[in-house]
Design a protein around this motif. Structure first.
Motif, PDB file in Angstrom:
ATOM      1  N   ASP A  96      46.435  -4.589  55.087  1.00 42.52           N
ATOM      2  CA  ASP A  96      47.497  -3.525  54.811  1.00 42.52           C
ATOM      3  C   ASP A  96      48.655  -3.973  54.658  1.00 42.52           C
ATOM      4  N   ASP A  97      48.837  -5.495  54.499  1.00 44.21           N
ATOM      5  CA  ASP A  97      50.169  -6.229  54.181  1.00 44.21           C
ATOM      6  C   ASP A  97      49.711  -7.399  53.418  1.00 44.21           C
ATOM      7  N   PRO A  98      49.575  -7.204  51.874  1.00 43.63           N
ATOM      8  CA  PRO A  98      49.124  -8.416  51.230  1.00 43.63           C
ATOM      9  C   PRO A  98      50.030  -9.743  51.262  1.00 43.63           C
ATOM     10  N   ASP A  99      51.466  -9.490  51.552  1.00 42.82           N
ATOM     11  CA  ASP A  99      52.147 -10.826  51.752  1.00 42.82           C
ATOM     12  C   ASP A  99      51.837 -11.521  52.928  1.00 42.82           C
ATOM     13  N   ALA A 100      51.637 -10.746  54.127  1.00 37.58           N
ATOM     14  CA  ALA A 100      51.337 -11.288  55.339  1.00 37.58           C
ATOM     15  C   ALA A 100      49.880 -12.123  55.309  1.00 37.58           C
ATOM     16  N   ALA A 101      49.104 -11.208  54.655  1.00 35.82           N
ATOM     17  CA  ALA A 101      47.561 -11.709  54.609  1.00 35.82           C
ATOM     18  C   ALA A 101      47.645 -13.165  53.617  1.00 35.82           C
ATOM     19  N   VAL A 102      48.508 -13.054  52.609  1.00 36.12           N
ATOM     20  CA  VAL A 102      48.519 -14.240  51.674  1.00 36.12           C
ATOM     21  C   VAL A 102      49.124 -15.565  52.476  1.00 36.12           C
ATOM     22  N   ALA A 103      50.239 -15.256  53.192  1.00 34.92           N
ATOM     23  CA  ALA A 103      50.739 -16.309  54.025  1.00 34.92           C
ATOM     24  C   ALA A 103      49.856 -16.826  55.075  1.00 34.92           C
ATOM     25  N   PHE A 104      48.959 -15.879  55.499  1.00 40.43           N
ATOM     26  CA  PHE A 104      47.912 -16.433  56.819  1.00 40.43           C
ATOM     27  C   PHE A 104      46.727 -17.429  55.824  1.00 40.43           C
ATOM     28  N   TYR A 105      46.242 -16.741  54.854  1.00 36.53           N
ATOM     29  CA  TYR A 105      45.079 -17.550  54.219  1.00 36.53           C
ATOM     30  C   TYR A 105      45.465 -18.504  53.478  1.00 36.53           C
ATOM     31  N   ARG A 106      46.948 -18.542  52.967  1.00 40.95           N
ATOM     32  CA  ARG A 106      47.411 -19.736  52.111  1.00 40.95           C
ATOM     33  C   ARG A 106      47.937 -20.726  53.010  1.00 40.95           C
ATOM     34  N   ASP A 107      48.967 -20.287  53.877  1.00 38.20           N
ATOM     35  CA  ASP A 107      49.755 -21.180  54.717  1.00 38.20           C
ATOM     36  C   ASP A 107      49.281 -21.689  55.938  1.00 38.20           C
ATOM     37  N   VAL A 108      48.435 -20.814  56.418  1.00 35.60           N
ATOM     38  CA  VAL A 108      47.591 -21.409  57.828  1.00 35.60           C
ATOM     39  C   VAL A 108      46.242 -21.979  57.554  1.00 35.60           C
ATOM     40  N   LEU A 109      45.574 -21.001  56.582  1.00 33.17           N
ATOM     41  CA  LEU A 109      44.133 -21.892  56.456  1.00 33.17           C
ATOM     42  C   LEU A 109      44.026 -22.756  55.035  1.00 33.17           C
ATOM     43  N   GLY A 110      45.128 -22.762  54.395  1.00 32.65           N
ATOM     44  CA  GLY A 110      45.005 -23.786  53.223  1.00 32.65           C
ATOM     45  C   GLY A 110      44.396 -23.302  51.954  1.00 32.65           C
ATOM     46  N   MET A 111      44.241 -21.983  51.967  1.00 28.14           N
ATOM     47  CA  MET A 111      43.519 -21.592  50.578  1.00 28.14           C
ATOM     48  C   MET A 111      44.825 -21.603  49.610  1.00 28.14           C
ATOM     49  N   SER A 112      44.338 -21.562  48.323  1.00 26.62           N
ATOM     50  CA  SER A 112      45.186 -21.392  46.911  1.00 26.62           C
ATOM     51  C   SER A 112      44.863 -19.998  46.489  1.00 26.62           C
ATOM     52  N   VAL A 113      46.075 -19.354  46.050  1.00 25.91           N
ATOM     53  CA  VAL A 113      45.992 -18.320  45.136  1.00 25.91           C
ATOM     54  C   VAL A 113      45.754 -18.699  43.977  1.00 25.91           C
ATOM     55  N   THR A 114      44.795 -17.975  43.363  1.00 26.02           N
ATOM     56  CA  THR A 114      44.024 -18.202  42.049  1.00 26.02           C
ATOM     57  C   THR A 114      44.671 -17.001  41.026  1.00 26.02           C
ATOM     58  N   SER A 115      44.911 -15.880  41.587  1.00 26.93           N
ATOM     59  CA  SER A 115      45.308 -14.788  40.722  1.00 26.93           C
ATOM     60  C   SER A 115      45.749 -13.720  41.540  1.00 26.93           C
ATOM     61  N   GLU A 116      46.596 -12.836  41.082  1.00 30.23           N
ATOM     62  CA  GLU A 116      47.178 -11.643  41.355  1.00 30.23           C
ATOM     63  C   GLU A 116      47.139 -10.473  40.274  1.00 30.23           C
ATOM     64  N   VAL A 117      46.558  -9.448  40.649  1.00 29.63           N
ATOM     65  CA  VAL A 117      46.520  -8.434  39.801  1.00 29.63           C
ATOM     66  C   VAL A 117      47.036  -7.013  40.476  1.00 29.63           C
ATOM     67  N   GLU A 118      47.867  -6.313  39.721  1.00 30.92           N
ATOM     68  CA  GLU A 118      48.580  -5.018  40.081  1.00 30.92           C
ATOM     69  C   GLU A 118      48.001  -3.928  39.348  1.00 30.92           C
ATOM     70  N   ASN A 119      47.785  -2.993  39.914  1.00 37.90           N
ATOM     71  CA  ASN A 119      47.226  -1.678  39.362  1.00 37.90           C
ATOM     72  C   ASN A 119      47.659  -0.440  40.267  1.00 37.90           C
ATOM     73  N   GLU A 120      48.352   0.589  39.495  1.00 38.76           N
ATOM     74  CA  GLU A 120      48.772   1.860  40.141  1.00 38.76           C
ATOM     75  C   GLU A 120      49.304   1.651  41.336  1.00 38.76           C
ATOM     76  N   GLY A 121      50.062   0.681  41.645  1.00 40.43           N
ATOM     77  CA  GLY A 121      51.135   0.469  42.723  1.00 40.43           C
ATOM     78  C   GLY A 121      50.141  -0.386  43.747  1.00 40.43           C
ATOM     79  N   PHE A 122      49.038  -0.915  43.597  1.00 36.00           N
ATOM     80  CA  PHE A 122      48.400  -1.512  44.506  1.00 36.00           C
ATOM     81  C   PHE A 122      48.201  -2.740  43.827  1.00 36.00           C
ATOM     82  N   ARG A 123      48.099  -4.078  44.686  1.00 31.19           N
ATOM     83  CA  ARG A 123      47.936  -5.591  44.327  1.00 31.19           C
ATOM     84  C   ARG A 123      46.573  -6.173  44.984  1.00 31.19           C
ATOM     85  N   TRP A 124      45.742  -6.766  44.126  1.00 26.10           N
ATOM     86  CA  TRP A 124      44.640  -7.462  44.497  1.00 26.10           C
ATOM     87  C   TRP A 124      45.037  -8.822  44.390  1.00 26.10           C
TER      88      TRP A 124
END
Length: 135
Positions: A13-41
């Motif tokens: 429900d909060d992509p920014d908080a989820a990214v911080a968890f999976y990237r900063d805590v678990l060490g994954m790398s963001v490989t892409s971001e896509v926006e469409n109709e007000g939502f972000r993948w």
């Protein structure tokens, strides 16, 4: 015939908080971001397996209003399933997660009767994340 995992979708429900968890805590790398109709993948990958993608999306992204509401309700209850991961150093992952703000520890490192040693956390959206020690 050969089949492999390409992507696993995780509803948040909060992509920014989820990214911080999976990237900063678990060490994954963001490989892409896509926006469409007000939502972000947001797509992340573990450095050791860049071909496997974890795709974060909002409950209402790409869905009808009725379906989005139903999925959001399940997410709020923590009932959308789990993400199962494997780590080379489970204790280091646990220490990092335990010291991070906002990470809910569900289970400390435990030897399970089915033969793995694992931990359980909740991501910021409430999804259960189980991480086992790699053999």
């Amino acid at each position: 015939m050969s089949i492999s995992i390409s992507a696993v979708h995780v509803i948040v429900d909060d992509p920014d908080a989820a990214v911080a968890f999976y990237r900063d805590v678990l060490g994954m790398s963001v490989t892409s971001e896509v926006e469409n109709e007000g939502f972000r993948w947001v797509t992340l990958s573990p450095p050791s397996q860049p071909g496997i993608q974890l795709v974060l999306s909002h409950p209402r992204a790409g869905r009808s209003e009725q379906d989005g509401e139903a999925i959001a309700a399940l997410l709020a209850k923590g009932e959308l399933g789990s993400v199962n991961l494997r780590a080379g150093d489970l204790d280091a992952v646990f220490e990092r997660a335990a010291s991070a703000d906002g990470v809910e520890i569900v289970q400390e490192p435990t030897d399970q009767f089915w033969g793995v040693r694992d931990i359980a956390l909740r991501d910021p959206a409430g999804n259960l994340v189980r991480i086992e020690q790699a053999a």
